[in-house]
Design a protein around this motif. Sequence first.
Motif, PDB file in Angstrom:
ATOM      1  N   TYR A   8       1.214  17.562  -2.107  1.00 17.75           N
ATOM      2  CA  TYR A   8       1.698  17.487  -0.723  1.00 17.75           C
ATOM      3  C   TYR A   8       1.266  16.203  -0.010  1.00 17.75           C
ATOM      4  CZ  TYR A   8       2.993  19.139   3.923  1.00 17.75           C
ATOM      5  OH  TYR A   8       3.565  19.260   5.164  1.00 17.75           O
ATOM      6  N   PRO A   9      -0.050  15.865   0.056  1.00 21.91           N
ATOM      7  CA  PRO A   9      -0.428  14.611   0.736  1.00 21.91           C
ATOM      8  C   PRO A   9       0.117  13.372   0.044  1.00 21.91           C
ATOM      9  CG  PRO A   9      -2.336  15.571  -0.364  1.00 21.91           C
ATOM     10  CD  PRO A   9      -1.245  16.595  -0.416  1.00 21.91           C
ATOM     11  N   GLY A  10       0.194  13.432  -1.310  1.00 23.43           N
ATOM     12  CA  GLY A  10       0.748  12.280  -2.024  1.00 23.43           C
ATOM     13  C   GLY A  10       2.205  12.052  -1.676  1.00 23.43           C
ATOM     14  N   ILE A  11       2.955  13.151  -1.600  1.00 24.61           N
ATOM     15  CA  ILE A  11       4.365  13.031  -1.216  1.00 24.61           C
ATOM     16  C   ILE A  11       4.496  12.499   0.208  1.00 24.61           C
ATOM     17  CG2 ILE A  11       6.436  14.397  -0.696  1.00 24.61           C
ATOM     18  CD1 ILE A  11       5.737  16.162  -3.076  1.00 24.61           C
ATOM     19  N   LEU A  12       3.649  12.983   1.115  1.00 27.29           N
ATOM     20  CA  LEU A  12       3.712  12.538   2.513  1.00 27.29           C
ATOM     21  C   LEU A  12       3.403  11.045   2.631  1.00 27.29           C
ATOM     22  CD1 LEU A  12       2.131  15.429   4.608  1.00 27.29           C
ATOM     23  CD2 LEU A  12       4.502  15.008   3.999  1.00 27.29           C
ATOM     24  N   ILE A  13       2.387  10.584   1.935  1.00 30.09           N
ATOM     25  CA  ILE A  13       2.046   9.153   1.992  1.00 30.09           C
ATOM     26  C   ILE A  13       3.193   8.312   1.431  1.00 30.09           C
ATOM     27  CG2 ILE A  13       0.478   7.389   1.101  1.00 30.09           C
ATOM     28  CD1 ILE A  13      -1.748   9.528   1.158  1.00 30.09           C
ATOM     29  N   SER A  14       3.742   8.753   0.295  1.00 32.88           N
ATOM     30  CA  SER A  14       4.869   8.015  -0.296  1.00 32.88           C
ATOM     31  C   SER A  14       6.066   8.016   0.640  1.00 32.88           C
ATOM     32  CB  SER A  14       5.258   8.648  -1.640  1.00 32.88           C
ATOM     33  OG  SER A  14       4.168   8.630  -2.534  1.00 32.88           O
ATOM     34  N   LEU A  15       6.315   9.176   1.256  1.00 31.75           N
ATOM     35  CA  LEU A  15       7.440   9.268   2.194  1.00 31.75           C
ATOM     36  C   LEU A  15       7.254   8.343   3.381  1.00 31.75           C
ATOM     37  CD1 LEU A  15       8.300  13.084   2.343  1.00 31.75           C
ATOM     38  CD2 LEU A  15       9.826  11.227   1.692  1.00 31.75           C
ATOM     39  N   PHE A  16       6.031   8.318   3.934  1.00 35.50           N
ATOM     40  CA  PHE A  16       5.787   7.483   5.106  1.00 35.50           C
ATOM     41  C   PHE A  16       6.004   6.005   4.775  1.00 35.50           C
ATOM     42  CE2 PHE A  16       2.861   4.852   7.632  1.00 35.50           C
ATOM     43  CZ  PHE A  16       3.361   5.115   8.904  1.00 35.50           C
ATOM     44  N   LEU A  17       5.454   5.570   3.633  1.00 38.17           N
ATOM     45  CA  LEU A  17       5.623   4.156   3.256  1.00 38.17           C
ATOM     46  C   LEU A  17       7.092   3.831   3.000  1.00 38.17           C
ATOM     47  CD1 LEU A  17       2.528   3.730   0.895  1.00 38.17           C
ATOM     48  CD2 LEU A  17       2.755   2.999   3.289  1.00 38.17           C
ATOM     49  N   THR A  18       7.799   4.761   2.334  1.00 33.91           N
ATOM     50  CA  THR A  18       9.226   4.533   2.074  1.00 33.91           C
ATOM     51  C   THR A  18      10.022   4.503   3.367  1.00 33.91           C
ATOM     52  OG1 THR A  18       8.989   5.680  -0.046  1.00 33.91           O
ATOM     53  CG2 THR A  18      11.226   5.385   0.802  1.00 33.91           C
ATOM     54  N   MET A  19       9.748   5.482   4.253  1.00 33.12           N
ATOM     55  CA  MET A  19      10.454   5.534   5.537  1.00 33.12           C
ATOM     56  C   MET A  19      10.168   4.295   6.370  1.00 33.12           C
ATOM     57  SD  MET A  19      12.194   8.362   5.603  1.00 33.12           S
ATOM     58  CE  MET A  19      12.240  10.035   4.952  1.00 33.12           C
ATOM     59  N   ARG A  20       8.924   3.835   6.323  1.00 31.04           N
ATOM     60  CA  ARG A  20       8.551   2.650   7.097  1.00 31.04           C
ATOM     61  C   ARG A  20       9.310   1.425   6.591  1.00 31.04           C
ATOM     62  NH1 ARG A  20       4.405  -1.232   7.166  1.00 31.04           N
ATOM     63  NH2 ARG A  20       3.537  -1.638   9.233  1.00 31.04           N
ATOM     64  N   TYR A  21       9.424   1.317   5.265  1.00 34.41           N
ATOM     65  CA  TYR A  21      10.150   0.187   4.686  1.00 34.41           C
ATOM     66  C   TYR A  21      11.639   0.268   5.033  1.00 34.41           C
ATOM     67  CZ  TYR A  21      12.444  -2.682   1.143  1.00 34.41           C
ATOM     68  OH  TYR A  21      13.238  -3.584   0.511  1.00 34.41           O
ATOM     69  N   LEU A  22      12.219   1.451   4.868  1.00 33.63           N
ATOM     70  CA  LEU A  22      13.645   1.613   5.158  1.00 33.63           C
ATOM     71  C   LEU A  22      13.943   1.433   6.639  1.00 33.63           C
ATOM     72  CD1 LEU A  22      14.526   4.641   2.837  1.00 33.63           C
ATOM     73  CD2 LEU A  22      15.011   2.220   2.474  1.00 33.63           C
TER      74      LEU A  22
END
Length: 454
Positions: free
Chosen positions: A169-183
């Motif tokens: 769960y936290p790993g997915i959230l961190i990956s999502l945040f970085l991806t969303m921030r880039y996009l």
Amino acid sequence: MKLSYKEKIARRLTIVTALIVMVVFGVIYWVVDFTVVGNIDRELDLETNKHVGQIFLEDGEIKFIHKDEWMEEEHQEIQLNPIFIEIVDLDGNSMDKSPNLGNHRLLFHPDWSSKEGASTIKIGDQLVRQKQMLLNHEGIDEGYLLVATSFEDTQKLLNNLRNILLLLYPGILISLFLTMRYLAGKSIQPIKKIISKTNQITQSNLNERVPVLDQKDEIGQLTRSINDLLNRLEQSIIREKQFTSDASHELRTPLSVMRGTLEVLIRKPRTSEEYVNKIQTALGSIDRMSAMIDQLLALARVEKGAPSPKDEVEILSFVEEMAAQYQTDTGREIRFKTRESMPIFVQVSEKSLVMILNNLIQNAIKYSEGPIDLEVKIENGKPMIFVNDQGQGIAAESIKKIFDPFYRDPSALEKLIPGTGLGLAIVKKLAQESGIEISVSSESGLGSTFRLGF
């Protein structure tokens, strides 16, 4: 701390996605738990149904139809998925049990019906799933059959699944945040270009525009809206400069006349008649400037003032009264015409309508010598007022310009007809403010017709 728009987008999307992932993980865990526990409970049902018909009490002793059932390996040893069985009387006292229970006992619930399914209990240090079934022989309740199976492997499976989901769960959230921030950063890149370009546009280069990307999304719409705003701003500044230039020119002419007249007067002594003529010329210039200043103030009030409140005006009697008043004041033939028999009410500012008709009637009087017609009628379901004159008409090339400030038809200038060129500009502004559609048609030598549509 002030967050950038990119950070706000990334955080909002991550929070929403986090809630969705949490729900999905919860559903996965619940489905797995429901499935594996259901399988164990079905195995218990099969085992219980298999034994319950083979056991009964006779004179307080347990009788087996198939005694060899107790000798099965699954009842002898604690192995993978062992089956534990215990028989108790109605008070819960143990009467017999499978050898693999050893010194332990299953948990008896005196108020627990067999319909309530299975429950998870602990035997020593081992978790088991247990079911309880009433023993009934020839209609008499004789005791209970307790059947259980190991729940250890299932519990380990569920614990491992839970731990994996919690770690993911936290790993997915961190990956999502970085991806969303880039996009998000990539998504707002066109907006940054728009900001950079608009910051470069000043009053000196208002003709420049923000490049429109070949797209029909919101960014393209924003770019076009900004360019439309710049177009309106540029046209407004051009009109303001033109207006300032025209006003300066129009005011300079009477001032020059006054200055020339006064210079002539002081060069040498003049007769009384000459002084009177020159002073009258100067007064005429002053009157012209006063009229122009009054018109300029009226135009400024129309452009800057708040919209006048609308009234319910009955235009048949309203126009008829104005026609009669002007005929009395000017001595000109001003005719009121209508074919309508019922009152016609419109929502309009009465003060604005008076100013509009005043300017149109005064122009008709100024530029014509014959009768002037004021007509009210319904045309295509719309109330209309017509102001007709029989004057010289307006040239075709001047029709589109007559509502511009300070514009005057060349023929009027040739005939030295007095005016400032502001009356129709005021009429147009008041009409726009009041929601009145104004149009004009004219034929050379036949006169002009101004139409007001409500």
